[in-house]
Design an enzyme around this catalytic site. Structure first.
Site, PDB file in Angstrom:
ATOM      1  N   GLY A  14       0.830  -1.123   0.071  1.00 57.78           N
ATOM      2  CA  GLY A  14      -0.251   0.455  -0.126  1.00 57.78           C
ATOM      3  C   GLY A  14       0.842   1.364   0.098  1.00 57.78           C
ATOM      4  O   GLY A  14       1.822   1.339   0.163  1.00 57.78           O
ATOM      5  N   ALA A  17       2.778   1.635   2.977  1.00 55.54           N
ATOM      6  CA  ALA A  17       4.225   1.175   3.475  1.00 55.54           C
ATOM      7  C   ALA A  17       5.636   2.112   2.678  1.00 55.54           C
ATOM      8  O   ALA A  17       6.108   1.980   3.204  1.00 55.54           O
ATOM      9  CB  ALA A  17       3.957  -0.248   2.765  1.00 55.54           C
ATOM     10  N   LEU A 180       2.794  12.871  16.515  1.00 57.05           N
ATOM     11  CA  LEU A 180       2.938  13.271  18.295  1.00 57.05           C
ATOM     12  C   LEU A 180       4.561  12.697  17.944  1.00 57.05           C
ATOM     13  O   LEU A 180       5.083  12.454  18.834  1.00 57.05           O
ATOM     14  CB  LEU A 180       2.604  11.808  18.708  1.00 57.05           C
ATOM     15  N   HIS A 240      -4.803  14.367  14.282  1.00 59.51           N
ATOM     16  CA  HIS A 240      -3.340  15.208  15.019  1.00 59.51           C
ATOM     17  C   HIS A 240      -3.233  16.630  15.551  1.00 59.51           C
ATOM     18  O   HIS A 240      -2.320  17.183  16.514  1.00 59.51           O
ATOM     19  CB  HIS A 240      -2.900  15.670  13.146  1.00 59.51           C
ATOM     20  N   LYS A 341      -8.231  20.941   2.941  1.00 59.31           N
ATOM     21  CA  LYS A 341      -7.049  19.682   1.917  1.00 59.31           C
ATOM     22  C   LYS A 341      -7.448  20.988   0.772  1.00 59.31           C
ATOM     23  O   LYS A 341      -8.626  21.566   1.062  1.00 59.31           O
ATOM     24  CB  LYS A 341      -7.386  18.213   1.841  1.00 59.31           C
ATOM     25  N   SER A 407      14.763  29.288  14.225  1.00 58.93           N
ATOM     26  CA  SER A 407      14.470  28.003  12.832  1.00 58.93           C
ATOM     27  C   SER A 407      15.311  26.655  13.136  1.00 58.93           C
ATOM     28  O   SER A 407      16.180  26.839  14.100  1.00 58.93           O
ATOM     29  CB  SER A 407      14.597  28.352  11.403  1.00 58.93           C
TER      30      SER A 407
END
Ligand code: NDP
Ligand code: BG6
Length: 487
Positions: A14, A17, A180, A240, A341, A407
């Site tokens: 998939g 992976a 996380l 998330h 999105k 940064s």
């Protein structure tokens, strides 16, 4: 870590992976974080030509001169079999035992890590079969890494949980939310509790709002079929962004152990009001949530142009909601979550906006407020939007907003940041659950979102269709009406 380790990836053919799992394992081998005796098994329903499979699924690995890619890929094998085929799992187990038996100093013992990179519809069959056939012999560990989504509401999570916990102990279950493992989220406890200046102002007394934003400049990119059954709230906000929120808002745990962190997270979530849809404002705004969906703009196709999306779908690809935290620290501070999105840029950031103080007015810079920004991606950074006197010898002092910037690329030159999946694999292999999601927090997380999600699923409110790359009309007004000022 010297005991042999077998990593089985269910769903190895998939997308995840290919994009994340094989590259992460390569990096861990490169940095010598995994044992020398490492066996990687891809599991899938149809047999593959191994070299072709490796070529395709390992194409994203960035080869380092220190570690030839072929040395890594030579550890990979493939096992074909159905996800509900007992006999296939028995063969898999036999092949793992055979591997373990041949490893030096292993005495036939080895550790086993199973990664479920498959759709939730097959979770049950895999968990059950691993429990029956795939357990490591005494002395080795058996651990399961389970990808989100962890159910789609309180009920389905309870079913999934019942199944996993009837087969495995909580200490064997590693529910993965890769946010996380992102560096800037990992830094939140350090920022808050290793410094002296932030925690004293970390409350309703000084903070006006907290804004958690996720935007992607991509559409569903072929995952429309999956996405349509999920929507942006389940895909991003409930996991998330909620995880980032927990680190930002929780009380300091009594220790940085997995158990104490879970206690602090759960206690915070219990104080968060449950979300309901509420009345519509005639646009995308409702009492608790604002909904949008990107549409065609120039060359960028709209969500409904994706062939894998059902015609006329009202699935939100953009959503905003405000969480209220009923504690002495946070009462009255809006936590604005926004995710979309098909937006203008790929960015994820956490923004803490401070309240103006009475003496600020005499500095003659009107309407300016400090913000602490944690940029998770791209270009990890921490910065504070503040005010400085412009250099010069003029009689009148001129002040202007400036950025106090840290940064990561400049501060930690040359540091290896790694991908979140590397850290997650490594922590699982070490048995450290502090970055994984506990069942207790999921019960609460779903309690907050389930009524809202059910109402959206049933009432199918129309999201505001917005051109790819632009915010939906009405969003800024909806946010302002909730006491949040966006810079
Ligand atoms: P894919 O849709 O690519 O599926 C992974 C593999 O599962 C496929 O290659 C296929 O393997 C098998 N599979 C697919 N559909 C079915 C089905 N209906 N029944 C049985 N097996 C099936 O998923 P991803 O790789 O994108 O994601 C894997 C998991 O990770 C999912 O749970 C997803 O929600 C989650 N996830 C994915 C992310 C991503 O960026 N892709 C990000 C975060 C989470 P085969 O045919 O070889 O058996
Ligand atoms: C996944 C979502 O969990 O996270 C995807 O399912 C999203 O829709 C992805 O694109 C974003 O992850 P990252 O690490 O690229 O920000």
């Amino acid at each position: 870590m010297s005991m042999p380790l077998t990593v089985v990836i269910f769903g190895a053919t998939g997308d995840l992976a290919k994009k994340k799992l094989f590259p992460a394992l390569y990096q861990l081998c490169l940095h010598k974080h995994l044992p020398r005796s490492l066996d990687i098994v891809g599991y899938g329903r149809s047999d593959v030509n191994l070299p072709e499979f490796i070529n395709k699924q390992c194409a994203g690995i960035k080869e380092d001169p220190q570690y030839a890619k072929h040395l890594f890929t030579s550890r990979i094998r493939f096992h074909a079999g159905g996800y509900d085929e007992d006999e296939s799992y028995a063969r898999l187990a036999a092949s793992i035992c055979e591997y373990e038996a041949t490893q030096p100093a292993a005495n036939g013992i080895g550790n086993r890590l199973y990664f479920l990179s498959v759709p939730p519809s097959v979770f049950g069959a895999v968990v059950d079969a691993v429990s029956k056939h795939g357990r490591a012999p005494a002395g080795g560990f058996t651990r399961l890494m389970i990808e989100k989504p962890f159910g789609r509401d309180s009920g389905t999570f309870a079913e999934l949980n019942q199944l996993t916990s009837s087969c495995f102990r909580e200490s064997q279950l590693f529910r993965l939310d890769h946010y996380l493992g992102k560096e800037v989220i990992l830094n939140i406890p350090t920022l808050r509790w290793a410094n002296q200046i932030f925690e004293p102002v970390w409350s309703r007394q000084y903070i006006e709002s907290v804004q958690l934003t996720f935007k992607e400049d991509l559409g569903t990119a072929g995952r429309g079929g999956y996405f349509d059954s999920v929507g942006i709230i389940r895909d991003i906000i409930q996991n998330h962004l909620l995880q980032a929120f927990m680190w930002l808002a929780m009380e300091p745990p009594t220790a940085m152990s997995a158990a104490e962190i879970v206690k602090a997270k759960v206690s915070l979530l219990r104080s968060v009001s449950t979300l309901y849809l509420g009345d519509g404002d005639g646009g995308g705004g409702f009492g608790s949530v604002f909904l949008g969906q990107y549409s065609r703009h120039g060359d960028e196709p709209g969500y409904l142009d994706d062939k894998t999306v059902p015609a006329g779908s009202t699935c939100p690809t953009f959503a905003a909601c405000v969480l209220e935290v009923n504690t002495a620290r946070w009462r009255g501070v809006p936590f604005l979550f926004t995710a979309g999105k098909g937006m203008d840029e790929r960015v994820c950031e956490l923004r803490v906006r401070f309240k103006p103080q009475p003496h600020n007015a005499m500095m003659g810079i009107v309407g300016h407020q400090n913000e602490l920004v944690m940029r998770i991606q791209p270009d990890e950074a921490l910065y504070i939007i503040s005010v400085a006197k412009e250099p010069g010898i003029t009689a009148e002092q001129v002040r202007k907003p400036v950025v106090m910037d840290m940064s990561y690329a400049q501060q930690f030159t040359g540091a290896y940041l790694g991908d979140a999946y590397e850290r997650m694999f490594l922590n699982c292999a070490r048995g450290d659950q502090s970055l994984f999601v506990s069942e207790a927090e999921l019960f609460e997380a779903w309690r907050i979102f389930t009524p809202l999600l059910h109402e959206i699923d049933e009432r199918r409110p129309q999201p505001v269709r917005h051109p790819f790359g632009l915010y939906p009309r009405g969003y800024h007004e909806w946010v302002a009406a909730r006491g949040v000022t966006i810079r």
